[in-house]
Structures are given as structure tokens and as C-alpha cells.
Design a protein around this motif. Structure first.
Motif, PDB file in Angstrom:
ATOM      1  N   VAL A  74      -8.438  10.398  -3.763  1.00 52.04           N
ATOM      2  CA  VAL A  74      -7.144  10.636  -3.127  1.00 52.04           C
ATOM      3  C   VAL A  74      -6.065  10.604  -4.194  1.00 52.04           C
ATOM      4  N   SER A  75      -5.271  11.649  -4.248  1.00 58.33           N
ATOM      5  CA  SER A  75      -4.197  11.711  -5.239  1.00 58.33           C
ATOM      6  C   SER A  75      -2.919  12.199  -4.574  1.00 58.33           C
ATOM      7  N   THR A  76      -1.793  11.660  -5.035  1.00 59.57           N
ATOM      8  CA  THR A  76      -0.508  12.061  -4.454  1.00 59.57           C
ATOM      9  C   THR A  76       0.634  11.647  -5.355  1.00 59.57           C
ATOM     10  N   THR A  77       1.764  12.270  -5.158  1.00 61.67           N
ATOM     11  CA  THR A  77       3.012  11.860  -5.819  1.00 61.67           C
ATOM     12  C   THR A  77       3.959  11.244  -4.803  1.00 61.67           C
ATOM     13  N   LEU A  78       3.419  10.889  -3.628  1.00 62.71           N
ATOM     14  CA  LEU A  78       4.231  10.357  -2.539  1.00 62.71           C
ATOM     15  C   LEU A  78       5.063   9.165  -3.002  1.00 62.71           C
ATOM     16  N   ASN A  79       6.376   9.253  -2.713  1.00 61.91           N
ATOM     17  CA  ASN A  79       7.312   8.171  -3.032  1.00 61.91           C
ATOM     18  C   ASN A  79       8.096   7.861  -1.754  1.00 61.91           C
ATOM     19  N   VAL A  80       7.723   6.765  -1.100  1.00 70.96           N
ATOM     20  CA  VAL A  80       8.339   6.441   0.191  1.00 70.96           C
ATOM     21  C   VAL A  80       9.768   5.940   0.032  1.00 70.96           C
ATOM     22  N   ASP A  81      10.222   5.741  -1.172  1.00 69.32           N
ATOM     23  CA  ASP A  81      11.596   5.292  -1.410  1.00 69.32           C
ATOM     24  C   ASP A  81      12.523   6.444  -1.764  1.00 69.32           C
ATOM     25  N   ARG A  82      12.019   7.663  -1.611  1.00 67.78           N
ATOM     26  CA  ARG A  82      12.833   8.823  -1.985  1.00 67.78           C
ATOM     27  C   ARG A  82      12.579   9.956  -0.994  1.00 67.78           C
ATOM     28  N   PHE A  83      13.667  10.572  -0.533  1.00 67.94           N
ATOM     29  CA  PHE A  83      13.534  11.691   0.393  1.00 67.94           C
ATOM     30  C   PHE A  83      12.790  12.838  -0.292  1.00 67.94           C
ATOM     31  N   GLY A  84      12.018  13.577   0.502  1.00 71.70           N
ATOM     32  CA  GLY A  84      11.326  14.743  -0.047  1.00 71.70           C
ATOM     33  C   GLY A  84      10.072  15.048   0.750  1.00 71.70           C
ATOM     34  N   THR A  85       9.422  16.158   0.360  1.00 71.43           N
ATOM     35  CA  THR A  85       8.158  16.558   0.982  1.00 71.43           C
ATOM     36  C   THR A  85       7.057  16.443  -0.060  1.00 71.43           C
ATOM     37  N   TYR A  86       5.998  15.734   0.297  1.00 69.27           N
ATOM     38  CA  TYR A  86       4.933  15.407  -0.652  1.00 69.27           C
ATOM     39  C   TYR A  86       3.580  15.826  -0.087  1.00 69.27           C
ATOM     40  N   GLU A  87       2.635  15.986  -1.020  1.00 64.36           N
ATOM     41  CA  GLU A  87       1.265  16.305  -0.629  1.00 64.36           C
ATOM     42  C   GLU A  87       0.343  15.159  -1.023  1.00 64.36           C
ATOM     43  N   VAL A 102       3.394  15.223   3.751  1.00 65.19           N
ATOM     44  CA  VAL A 102       4.192  14.105   4.262  1.00 65.19           C
ATOM     45  C   VAL A 102       5.650  14.329   3.878  1.00 65.19           C
ATOM     46  N   GLU A 103       6.512  14.336   4.884  1.00 63.16           N
ATOM     47  CA  GLU A 103       7.955  14.453   4.640  1.00 63.16           C
ATOM     48  C   GLU A 103       8.591  13.077   4.821  1.00 63.16           C
ATOM     49  N   VAL A 104       9.216  12.562   3.759  1.00 63.03           N
ATOM     50  CA  VAL A 104       9.896  11.267   3.820  1.00 63.03           C
ATOM     51  C   VAL A 104      11.308  11.491   4.349  1.00 63.03           C
ATOM     52  N   VAL A 105      11.619  10.849   5.479  1.00 57.89           N
ATOM     53  CA  VAL A 105      12.892  11.070   6.168  1.00 57.89           C
ATOM     54  C   VAL A 105      13.518   9.726   6.537  1.00 57.89           C
ATOM     55  N   ASP A 106      14.735   9.809   7.006  1.00 57.66           N
ATOM     56  CA  ASP A 106      15.409   8.632   7.555  1.00 57.66           C
ATOM     57  C   ASP A 106      15.765   8.942   9.003  1.00 57.66           C
ATOM     58  N   GLU A 107      14.987   8.396   9.921  1.00 58.47           N
ATOM     59  CA  GLU A 107      15.233   8.613  11.348  1.00 58.47           C
ATOM     60  C   GLU A 107      15.508   7.309  12.075  1.00 58.47           C
ATOM     61  N   LYS A 108      15.648   6.226  11.329  1.00 55.64           N
ATOM     62  CA  LYS A 108      15.886   4.923  11.946  1.00 55.64           C
ATOM     63  C   LYS A 108      17.370   4.618  11.940  1.00 55.64           C
ATOM     64  N   ALA A 109      17.870   4.275  13.090  1.00 57.42           N
ATOM     65  CA  ALA A 109      19.297   3.969  13.208  1.00 57.42           C
ATOM     66  C   ALA A 109      19.615   2.638  12.532  1.00 57.42           C
ATOM     67  N   PRO A 110      20.829   2.503  12.018  1.00 55.00           N
ATOM     68  CA  PRO A 110      21.250   1.216  11.465  1.00 55.00           C
ATOM     69  C   PRO A 110      21.358   0.181  12.577  1.00 55.00           C
ATOM     70  N   PHE A 111      21.677  -1.041  12.204  1.00 52.78           N
ATOM     71  CA  PHE A 111      21.738  -2.138  13.161  1.00 52.78           C
ATOM     72  C   PHE A 111      23.056  -2.872  13.002  1.00 52.78           C
ATOM     73  N   ILE A 112      23.749  -3.071  14.141  1.00 49.96           N
ATOM     74  CA  ILE A 112      25.022  -3.801  14.116  1.00 49.96           C
ATOM     75  C   ILE A 112      24.836  -5.161  14.769  1.00 49.96           C
ATOM     76  N   THR A 113      25.293  -6.195  14.076  1.00 47.22           N
ATOM     77  CA  THR A 113      25.313  -7.545  14.624  1.00 47.22           C
ATOM     78  C   THR A 113      26.754  -8.002  14.722  1.00 47.22           C
ATOM     79  N   LEU A 114      27.161  -8.423  15.911  1.00 44.09           N
ATOM     80  CA  LEU A 114      28.517  -8.921  16.094  1.00 44.09           C
ATOM     81  C   LEU A 114      28.574 -10.403  15.765  1.00 44.09           C
ATOM     82  N   GLU A 115      29.545 -10.785  14.977  1.00 46.03           N
ATOM     83  CA  GLU A 115      29.821 -12.200  14.786  1.00 46.03           C
ATOM     84  C   GLU A 115      30.505 -12.709  16.057  1.00 46.03           C
ATOM     85  N   GLY A 116      30.224 -13.942  16.414  1.00 43.60           N
ATOM     86  CA  GLY A 116      30.822 -14.464  17.631  1.00 43.60           C
ATOM     87  C   GLY A 116      30.141 -13.876  18.849  1.00 43.60           C
TER      88      GLY A 116
END
Length: 432
Positions: A74-87, A102-116
Motif C-alpha cells: 500500500v502506497s500513498t501521499t495522503l496527508n490528512v492535515d492538508r486539503f487535496g485529492t490523494y490516491e 481520497v479527498e481531504v475536506v473540511d465538513e465539520k462545523a465549528p463549536f461555540i461554548t457560551l461562558e456563563g
């Protein structure tokens, strides 16, 4: 059969034969008989969340009806810390390869925490100060400075205000949170128009005739007299007991131990506190409310209230009540339920009327004993509790007494065996 029909039949037969032959070819050439066959688990084209550790879906390799996964490189240049399309290439002994995209994307929403808290109560004319918030994104990290707050709080106007917190990361994923701010009337600004001279202000200390043979008893004032001022000393004639505790911040107290016993038995009680105890034990106050107990008003300074039930001191009388309300709201974020007990049971008809004018229901008691003496034992406390119980009894107890703490579990269990339940005094006179 006509010539045309024969042609159709031959065509169908030829198609069937061709399909059979094709199936055999696939079976032979793609089943790993003549050369290796690699099959991928999961999808051949995938999307993967940036910064998320790669989890290989897996693969299978067959050759001549044998499994040979160990022969796959198994060989790859996949870098999960960088956007792009990899094989990712899966090759059997360096050849006969299969490819996963494999396409590395950001589809996760941020998270807000309210103080108080998400619901906050403040008093009119105070300065609103935003408690703060934190917005975090898997890729963009801390993006709190990109949060947009919509809405305003006008502390000059009583009402409930909605604040909306929205943040968007660089990939367009959004997150939001809501906060509600209720601007309340400051209870300490209340002024009561004095019109109470027609009511007798002779001070009396509350007393009772102790129950005999578990019959309902009489006390300093009868039920009908008290009811006209929304005051009560006993509940309805049913198998219920109301445990109440008066606490003004004694140097020695077993209140937390008593509450542990109550919680362990799933029993709620009413606690009449002076202001200083609410102010000095905020976490404990919130714990009591979370467990379903009732916190009630026992004044600011524990004064004999009839002494203040005069025209010239009516503001001080009101302040004793409203200062408690304000402190309670500051500590718990909730409005006070208007339940009251006179310090030492010292009352007058006039003071009862004033408390009614302030919107309160007043509660005395139908059973008490000298439990604030420091040497009262568990047996003495338990004996008094057991000898005088009766339907609708309101028990006055003091948490400064260790005997009460040691006896309370046995008393609860004995009463439950007798078919009694335990209630909060606010159900008396509630109209429900």
C-alpha cells in the motif's frame, strides 16, 4: 416458423451465449485464477475530514483461490492535515494495482461554548456585561474573534432579550448558539404604600399544642384566621409530612449531611434561609434547587418583624424581604418563590397582612421541639418526631442539631412504612 422469427430466436440465443461466455471470462480472469485480484472494502472514492486520523477501510487479495493480503503493498501521499485529492495504491507484488481516491475536506462545523448560563437574569438599570464565548474549529483552531453577536440588551427596559452567536470557518461551515437575557425589575426598588394601621400589631411568638395519638393539633392561631392572610401551619388531612429547616448560618451545622440523607431517600424539603447563608453558599444553593428542594425567604437579618411593621419603618420591613429576593436571584439566576417564615415565629396580624401585600404565603409549623440545644441526641430527636407525627404535619427542624441529622433517615423510613409521603410546603394553599 418464418424466416423473421428464426432470426429473432437466433439473435436471442446468441445474446444469451455471449452473456454466458462473458461471465465465464470474468470469472476466470477476475477471480484471481490467472492473475491476482484485489478488491477494496469501502468506497473507491471517499471524502475524509481534515486532521482526522486515517482509518484504512481494508482490502482483500486473491490468487488461485487463495487469500494473499500480505502480498499487497500500500502506497500513498495522503496527508490528512492538508486539503487535496490523494490516491492510495494497492499493488500485488508491485503490479496488478487497485486505486482508491481520497479527498481531504473540511465538513465539520465549528463549536461555540457560551461562558456563563444560556439564560441569565439581571436587574433593570444595571450594566450588561457579556460573559463571553469560545469558538473552536478542528482546522482553524480558535476562531472566537470571528464570532458575530446579533441582538442587544436594553437594561433600561424590563423584558427578555435574545442574543444570537454565529461563527463560520474558512470552509463555510457554520455554528450558532443562543442566549436569553431577562431584564427584571429590581425588587429592592419596591415601595409599599403603608395602609396597615387598622391591623393589630401585638407581637406573638408561634406555639403549638403537640399532637397526641397522632391527631391533628391546634396552635396559636386557627386555620381560618391564618388563611385570610395566606398563612398556614398545617397541611390538608392526608398522609403527608412537610420537612422544613430553618438556617441562618450557625457556626455549627449539619445541613449538608442532612441534605445528603434526603437526596439518598429521594425526599425533598423546604429550607428557610436568611440572606447571609444564600450569599455565602452559592454552589450549595444551586445544588439544592437541582435536587428539587425549595429555598424560602427567612429575611435578611432575622429580626422580629412586627417591630418593623410601622409606618416609619415600613421601608426597612420591605427591605428585609426584597434584599433576600435580590441576593437569591443573583446567586441562582432564578426568581424567588414567595414562601416565607417569620424569624422565631414572631408575628402579628399586621405583619401577616404586610407579607400578604408583598405577595407571600407564610408558613408556621405544627410540630417542633427543643432541637436547637447542642446536646440533643439522636434518640431524643427521633422520639419526638415519631411520637407527634400526624396528617399534614409541618415539621420545624434546625440543622445545627446533630441529633436531627442522625435521626432523619430512620424517621423517613418509618414514615414511608406507615404510608406517608414527604412534600414541599408550597403545595399547601397553592390552589392546585
Amino acid at each position: 416458423m418464418s424466416k423473421k422469427c428464426k432470426i429473432i430466436v437466433y439473435s436471442i440465443a446468441a445474446s444469451i451465449i455471449a452473456l454466458i461466455v462473458l461471465g465465464l471470462v470474468k470469472l476466470i480472469f477476475f477471480s484471481g485464477i490467472f492473475w491476482p485480484m484485489i478488491s477494496l472494502k469501502g468506497d473507491e472514492t471517499m471524502k475524509w475530514q481534515i486532521h482526522e486520523a486515517w482509518k484504512e477501510p481494508g482490502y482483500e487479495a486473491q490468487f488461485r483461490f487463495q487469500d494473499h493480503p500480505e502480498a499487497v503493498d500500500v502506497s500513498t501521499t495522503l496527508n490528512v492535515d492538508r486539503f487535496g485529492t490523494y490516491e492510495i495504491r494497492y499493488c500485488y507484488e508491485g503490479k496488478h494495482c487497485k486505486v482508491r481516491t481520497v479527498e481531504v475536506v473540511d465538513e465539520k462545523a465549528p463549536f461555540i461554548t457560551l461562558e456563563g448560563d444560556s439564560e441569565i437574569r439581571i436587574f433593570e438599570n444595571e450594566t450588561w456585561q457579556e460573559p463571553g464565548y469560545l469558538a473552536v474549529d478542528d482546522h482553524d483552531k480558535d476562531i472566537s474573534d470571528q464570532v458575530k453577536v446579533k441582538g442587544e440588551v436594553d437594561t433600561d427596559k424590563i423584558g427578555t432579550y435574545k442574543l444570537s452567536y454565529v461563527v463560520e470557518d474558512q470552509s463555510g461551515n457554520k455554528a450558532s448558539a443562543m442566549r436569553y437575557v431577562e431584564v427584571c425589575e429590581d425588587p429592592t426598588r419596591m415601595k409599599l404604600h403603608y395602609q396597615f394601621d387598622e391591623y393589630d400589631n401585638t407581637m406573638e411568638e408561634w406555639w403549638i399544642h403537640k399532637s397526641e395519638d397522632h391527631k391533628r393539633n391546634t396552635a396559636a392561631k386557627d386555620r381560618d384566621f391564618l388563611a385570610q392572610y395566606d398563612a398556614y401551619y398545617i397541611g390538608e388531612d392526608e398522609k403527608v409530612i412537610y420537612l422544613t429547616f430553618d438556617e441562618g448560618g450557625n457556626n455549627e451545622t449539619y445541613i449538608k449531611e442532612i441534605v445528603d440523607v434526603l437526596n439518598a431517600h429521594d425526599v425533598q424539603a423546604t429550607f428557610f434561609f436568611t440572606l447571609n447563608y444564600v450569599r455565602d453558599h452559592p454552589d450549595f444553593m444551586r445544588e439544592l434547587l437541582n435536587e428539587g428542594h425549595l429555598i424560602a425567604n427567612h429575611t435578611y437579618h432575622h429580626y422580629d418583624m412586627p417591630l418593623l411593621a410601622q409606618e416609619e419603618t415600613i421601608d426597612r420591613f420591605v427591605s428585609e424581604i426584597t434584599e433576600f429576593e435580590k441576593t437569591y436571584m443573583q446567586v441562582t439566576g432564578k426568581k424567588t418563590e414567595k414562601i416565607f417564615r417569620f424569624p422565631k415565629g414572631a408575628m402579628s396580624e399586621r405583619s401577616l397582612k404586610i407579607m400578604q401585600a408583598l405577595g407571600y404565603r407564610t408558613y408556621f409549623w405544627s410540630h417542633a421541639f427543643y432541637d436547637y440545644g447542642p446536646t440533643i441526641s439522636k434518640q431524643e430527636a427521633l422520639t419526638s418526631m415519631m411520637e407527634h407525627y400526624h396528617n399534614g404535619a409541618i415539621y420545624l427542624l434546625h440543622p445545627s442539631n446533630k441529633g436531627n441529622y442522625l435521626a432523619i433517615a430512620d424517621f423517613i423510613e418509618a414514615m414511608q412504612e406507615e404510608g406517608y409521603r414527604f412534600g414541599l410546603v408550597n403545595e399547601i394553599g397553592s390552589g392546585n
